[in-house]
Design a protein around this motif. Structure first.
Motif, short mmCIF file in Angstrom:
data_model
loop_
_atom_site.label_atom_id
_atom_site.label_comp_id
_atom_site.label_asym_id
_atom_site.label_seq_id
_atom_site.Cartn_x
_atom_site.Cartn_y
_atom_site.Cartn_z
N UNK A 14 0.84 -1.20 0.00
CA UNK A 14 0.00 0.00 0.00
C UNK A 14 0.88 1.25 0.00
N UNK A 15 1.94 1.22 0.80
CA UNK A 15 2.86 2.35 0.84
C UNK A 15 3.55 2.54 -0.50
N UNK A 16 3.90 1.42 -1.16
CA UNK A 16 4.55 1.48 -2.46
C UNK A 16 3.60 2.08 -3.50
N UNK A 20 3.96 5.53 -5.61
CA UNK A 20 3.85 5.57 -7.06
C UNK A 20 2.82 6.61 -7.50
N UNK A 21 1.67 6.63 -6.76
CA UNK A 21 0.65 7.62 -7.09
C UNK A 21 1.16 9.04 -6.87
N UNK A 22 1.88 9.23 -5.79
CA UNK A 22 2.44 10.56 -5.51
C UNK A 22 3.45 10.94 -6.59
N UNK A 23 4.30 9.98 -7.00
CA UNK A 23 5.29 10.24 -8.05
C UNK A 23 4.59 10.56 -9.37
N UNK A 24 3.54 9.80 -9.67
CA UNK A 24 2.77 10.05 -10.91
C UNK A 24 2.11 11.43 -10.85
N UNK A 25 1.58 11.80 -9.70
CA UNK A 25 0.95 13.12 -9.54
C UNK A 25 2.00 14.23 -9.73
#
Length: 118
Positions: A14-16, A20-25
């Motif tokens: 979940x943290x990963x 990834x979502x934060x990096x994509x954002x």
């Protein structure tokens, strides 16, 4: 203990995914900023070209009228110069005749200060 390991694995996954979502954002945000910057540059360039075109038109209008004005002044100067040259040519003969008449018409006279020797 297996359930704790499995729970830890789920948390890590979940943290990963969150990372990834934060990096994509962040990537999307960087792309949007880059696109906005390019659009702003295009607008600035378009505005600059428009203002340059207006300046060129105003400059051409000012120089065009100035060019016409200088041509007008030059034409007037030529006309006045021709008039002066024509007047000089007409008066030249008359002045020359008067001058020659004065030079050729010699009237000998005795100077008033001359004393005759007795």
């Amino acid at each position: 203990m297996a359930s704790q390991t499995q729970g830890i694995q789920q948390l890590l996954q979940a943290e990963k995914r969150a990372a990834e979502k934060v990096a994509e954002a962040r990537k999307r945000k960087a792309r949007r900023l880059k696109q906005a910057k390019e659009e702003a540059q295009a607008e600035i360039e378009q505005y600059r070209m428009e203002r340059e075109r207006e300046f060129q038109q105003k400059q051409q209008a000012a120089l065009g009228s100035q060019g016409n004005l200088s041509a007008e002044v030059e034409a007037q100067t030529r006309k006045k110069l021709q008039a002066m040259q024509g007047g000089q040519a007409r008066g030249k003969d008359r002045v020359l005749r008067q001058l020659l008449t004065i030079v050729w018409d010699v009237r000998p006279q005795i100077h008033p200060n001359y004393c005759a020797a007795i």
